[in-house]
Design an enzyme around this catalytic site. Sequence first.
Site, PDB file in Angstrom:
ATOM      1  N   ASN A 133       0.799  -1.237   0.000  1.00  0.00           N
ATOM      2  CA  ASN A 133       0.000   0.000   0.000  1.00  0.00           C
ATOM      3  C   ASN A 133       0.832   1.287   0.000  1.00  0.00           C
ATOM      4  O   ASN A 133       0.349   2.326  -0.447  1.00  0.00           O
ATOM      5  CB  ASN A 133      -1.045  -0.006   1.128  1.00  0.00           C
ATOM      6  CG  ASN A 133      -0.461  -0.209   2.498  1.00  0.00           C
ATOM      7  OD1 ASN A 133       0.735  -0.462   2.634  1.00  0.00           O
ATOM      8  ND2 ASN A 133      -1.289  -0.108   3.508  1.00  0.00           N
ATOM      9  N   GLU A 231       4.394  -3.677  12.631  1.00  0.00           N
ATOM     10  CA  GLU A 231       3.411  -2.641  12.352  1.00  0.00           C
ATOM     11  C   GLU A 231       2.274  -3.351  11.625  1.00  0.00           C
ATOM     12  O   GLU A 231       2.383  -3.659  10.443  1.00  0.00           O
ATOM     13  CB  GLU A 231       4.074  -1.531  11.532  1.00  0.00           C
ATOM     14  CG  GLU A 231       3.403  -0.205  11.695  1.00  0.00           C
ATOM     15  CD  GLU A 231       2.425   0.047  10.575  1.00  0.00           C
ATOM     16  OE1 GLU A 231       1.216  -0.224  10.793  1.00  0.00           O
ATOM     17  OE2 GLU A 231       2.849   0.473   9.502  1.00  0.00           O
ATOM     18  N   CYS A 265      -3.471   1.074   6.831  1.00  0.00           N
ATOM     19  CA  CYS A 265      -3.712   0.550   8.188  1.00  0.00           C
ATOM     20  C   CYS A 265      -4.200   1.630   9.142  1.00  0.00           C
ATOM     21  O   CYS A 265      -4.821   1.324  10.152  1.00  0.00           O
ATOM     22  CB  CYS A 265      -2.455  -0.124   8.723  1.00  0.00           C
ATOM     23  SG  CYS A 265      -1.015   0.924   8.639  1.00  0.00           S
ATOM     24  N   GLU A 439       8.431   3.404  14.423  1.00  0.00           N
ATOM     25  CA  GLU A 439       9.227   3.826  13.274  1.00  0.00           C
ATOM     26  C   GLU A 439       9.135   5.337  13.169  1.00  0.00           C
ATOM     27  O   GLU A 439       8.072   5.908  13.426  1.00  0.00           O
ATOM     28  CB  GLU A 439       8.690   3.173  11.991  1.00  0.00           C
ATOM     29  CG  GLU A 439       8.822   1.662  12.013  1.00  0.00           C
ATOM     30  CD  GLU A 439       8.509   1.035  10.661  1.00  0.00           C
ATOM     31  OE1 GLU A 439       7.317   0.945  10.317  1.00  0.00           O
ATOM     32  OE2 GLU A 439       9.452   0.655   9.960  1.00  0.00           O
TER      33      GLU A 439
END
Length: 462
Positions: A133, A231, A265, A439
């Site tokens: 994505n 993640e 997400c 991150e």
Amino acid sequence: MKTIKVYNPSTGSLIDECADMSESDVKIAIDRTVNAFPDWSKKLASERSVLLRNWYELVKADKEAFAKLMTQENGKCLSESRGEIDYGLGFIEWYAEEGKRVYGDTIPTHDPNGAVVVTKEPIGPTASITPWNFPFMMIARKIATALAAGCTMIIKPAEDTPLTAYKLLEYARTAGIPEGVFEVVTGDPKMIGPLFTGDSRIKKISFTGSTQIGKLLAEQSANTLKKLTMELGGNAPFIIFDDAQIENAVKGLVSAKLRNSGQVCISPNRVYVQGACFDKVIGLLTDAVSKIKVEDGLREEFVVGPLINQKAIDKVSALVNKTIEQGGKIALGGKNDEKGGLFYEPTILTDLTDNMDIHNTEIFGPVFAVYSFDTEEEVISRANDTEYGLVSYAYTENLGRAFRLSQRIKSGMVVLNSGSVGTASVPFGGVKESGYGREGSYYGIEEYVEVKYTLFSGLNLQ
Ligand code: ADP
């Protein structure tokens, strides 16, 4: 040579192909990643910084070519591709600098003849698996952090979008980043995953993708006790209180939801609107969304593009149908777009309840699922009623309420009065089954270093 064919989700046409690597190809690339570590980790932080900066400049100069390629392989419109490149470049720029600031500590000694020094050392060769994505940003973010910390990294991009990864690799080589320091492998994920997780020389894996695969990788990594950054999936609540600036809230919602056709997400998954402003929100939302075009992202700059593949559109379509069966109502859209292919109509669903499947499913499509609520306490409890905890959004003008939301909502990120989450300087990541580790920012680089304490004793200090 076996290849992976890459198709344009807007047109269905073949764009290009890349290597479908064998087990021995992947092992050779892992060896290169391992062998490159000693030299790379010994470089001065300032030397690594120069190479990262070179890479940043080269990619930036060719931004349009990257944007076009990404729109072709992922389907997002050109303006979004450009935005993603800026976002991803931000990480390379940030970590080119942050790598110089991996400071240690000295701690007041417990030993009258000793000194206590805490240093941070690169964790070792690392690996990463990324989704389709954000084909550019995900890779830029992981590679820049690892390399800045003095680690090497091998990446397996998603099969739907490997071309951007290879282009990034090519530019990294031109920038002077040596072979082995950054490697890309492509092929069967079920074969590559265990080669990463089972190799004791790889000290860390950073994964972005589904919770299901995250759990699998964590299980596989247990044997070598590998450090992990995960993640994973999300089920983001987006809460609009009746004291909010409603127009801004709807604007924030539309841009957060339709980014990448909802395949994100951090996409708002459950929109909670307070009773008193419900009709107004639905009116404004329907108005705004019905003006947005569904189109091939190469043709027009600001459009909702296709979903990534047939599996994705089938899943969204089945979920919407199921919601209607369960009593939900369609305020807009609700079916495959008349353009056909992988295009789905931007859709607004209302009359929803928390026991419907859609409440606990990551939608991953351009579908607004709108629920109504009465009180702050109620909505906080409903927002937290999920196994996920990545991001939560809320719009309110009440300062005390904003603070309570920040404290009480269980997610790694809380975004108030905005629909925009990420940038290089902030810690991105989740709690609960959305994963662990961060991150971006100073916190992100900490994931790639080991803390070492040394006691220098016998110093004759007395
Ligand atoms: P999505 O359903 O959104 O594609 P996935 O978690 O399946 O999410 O995919 C994210 C990344 O994980 C991709 O690069 C994919 O190839 C990879 N992947 C999928 N299955 C496995 C697996 N069994 N082992 C390792 N990686 C996998």
